[in-house]
Design an enzyme around this catalytic site. Structure first.
Site, PDB file in Angstrom:
ATOM      1  N   GLY A 269      19.232   5.729  -6.126  1.00  0.00           N
ATOM      2  CA  GLY A 269      18.139   5.213  -6.930  1.00  0.00           C
ATOM      3  C   GLY A 269      16.802   5.846  -6.604  1.00  0.00           C
ATOM      4  O   GLY A 269      16.666   6.643  -5.681  1.00  0.00           O
ATOM      5  N   GLU A 270      15.821   5.461  -7.395  1.00  0.00           N
ATOM      6  CA  GLU A 270      14.477   6.013  -7.286  1.00  0.00           C
ATOM      7  C   GLU A 270      13.569   5.067  -6.491  1.00  0.00           C
ATOM      8  O   GLU A 270      14.046   4.275  -5.695  1.00  0.00           O
ATOM      9  CB  GLU A 270      13.929   6.287  -8.698  1.00  0.00           C
ATOM     10  CG  GLU A 270      14.409   7.602  -9.304  1.00  0.00           C
ATOM     11  CD  GLU A 270      13.784   8.817  -8.628  1.00  0.00           C
ATOM     12  OE1 GLU A 270      12.762   8.657  -7.921  1.00  0.00           O
ATOM     13  OE2 GLU A 270      14.318   9.927  -8.804  1.00  0.00           O
TER      14      GLU A 270
ATOM     15  N   ILE B 250      18.549  -2.882  -7.854  1.00  0.00           N
ATOM     16  CA  ILE B 250      19.675  -2.683  -6.940  1.00  0.00           C
ATOM     17  C   ILE B 250      19.598  -1.276  -6.362  1.00  0.00           C
ATOM     18  O   ILE B 250      19.341  -0.316  -7.083  1.00  0.00           O
ATOM     19  CB  ILE B 250      21.024  -2.858  -7.666  1.00  0.00           C
ATOM     20  CG1 ILE B 250      21.137  -4.244  -8.287  1.00  0.00           C
ATOM     21  CG2 ILE B 250      22.196  -2.602  -6.713  1.00  0.00           C
ATOM     22  CD1 ILE B 250      22.331  -4.410  -9.210  1.00  0.00           C
TER      23      ILE B 250
ATOM     24  N   CYS C 114      11.964   2.590 -10.401  1.00  0.00           N
ATOM     25  CA  CYS C 114      13.342   3.069 -10.568  1.00  0.00           C
ATOM     26  C   CYS C 114      13.410   4.345 -11.417  1.00  0.00           C
ATOM     27  O   CYS C 114      14.463   4.673 -11.971  1.00  0.00           O
ATOM     28  CB  CYS C 114      14.233   1.983 -11.174  1.00  0.00           C
ATOM     29  SG  CYS C 114      14.215   0.443 -10.227  1.00  0.00           S
TER      30      CYS C 114
END
Length: 216
Positions: free
Chosen positions: A79-80, A145, A175
């Protein structure tokens, strides 16, 4: 599935991100060495900070790292960039997926289902979104998440915005999603509080993973 023992920590104080991240890594390393060790769950709040996944694009930080007034961490997760702060409930799961399902996509979808059940307990309708990870209310994201995994032992987990300063997300591209709007649970149920949400998070995780909890 047989019940599995998990240590659970639920501090009432605001916790420094790096301290809890180191703790997760310790439990992950212990499970890698010996999978008879217990899984580990942490549910709590952090001071204001920003975290980036392994392959994050620093262009998604809308401030200069040299002038940052808050902690920024690059960590072992997908993820970011995202933001943690008081009023947001964070849950970390250090699990041995060999005891559940050795499939990271299954695990991500499982976490989304858990979040949807948590919000449903407060009569908040929410949903996953095709092509994205996380949970949404309409076009607003309410839960993020990010997971890491080494030899099928997970770290990190999910965050739910309860009653936090959403303006802190304006300093990033959350994100990596342009024009991403964020939401708080309190906007949809004025009667909830973070301690009650914490209780429901514990209950649903215990049910979904068949845990026997040991409190620390």
């Amino acid at each position: 599935m047989d019940n599995r023992t998990a240590i659970i920590k639920q501090p009432d104080n605001i916790s420094f991100f790096n301290d809890v991240y180191k703790l997760q890594k310790e439990y992950q390393d212990a499970l890698i060495l010996d999978n008879s060790n217990p899984d580990f769950i942490w549910i709590g709040e952090h001071q204001l900070c920003y975290t980036l996944g392994r392959g994050s694009n620093y262009d998604n930080l809308l401030f200069s790292l040299n002038d940052a007034k808050y902690d920024v961490f690059k960590i072992d997760r997908g993820g970011e960039v995202t933001c943690h702060m008081p009023g947001q409930l964070v849950t970390y799961l250090v699990l041995d997926l060999k005891n559940f399902n050795k499939d990271l996509n299954w695990y991500l979808r499982k976490i989304e289902e858990i979040i949807i059940k948590i919000l449903g307990a407060f009569n908040i309708n929410c949903h996953s979104r095709e092509g994205f990870t996380g949970v949404w209310i309409g076009n607003k994201k309410i839960a993020s998440i990010g997971i890491g995994c080494k030899r099928w032992i997970t770290i990190n987990g999910f965050s739910i915005n309860i009653d936090c300063e959403l303006e802190n997300f304006n300093k990033i591209v959350p994100c990596g999603i342009e024009n991403c709007l964020m939401a708080n649970m309190i906007d949809y149920n004025k009667n909830l509080n973070i301690q009650e949400v914490k209780r429901i998070v514990k209950k649903i995780i215990q049910e979904e993973f068949n845990f026997d909890f040991i409190s620390q």
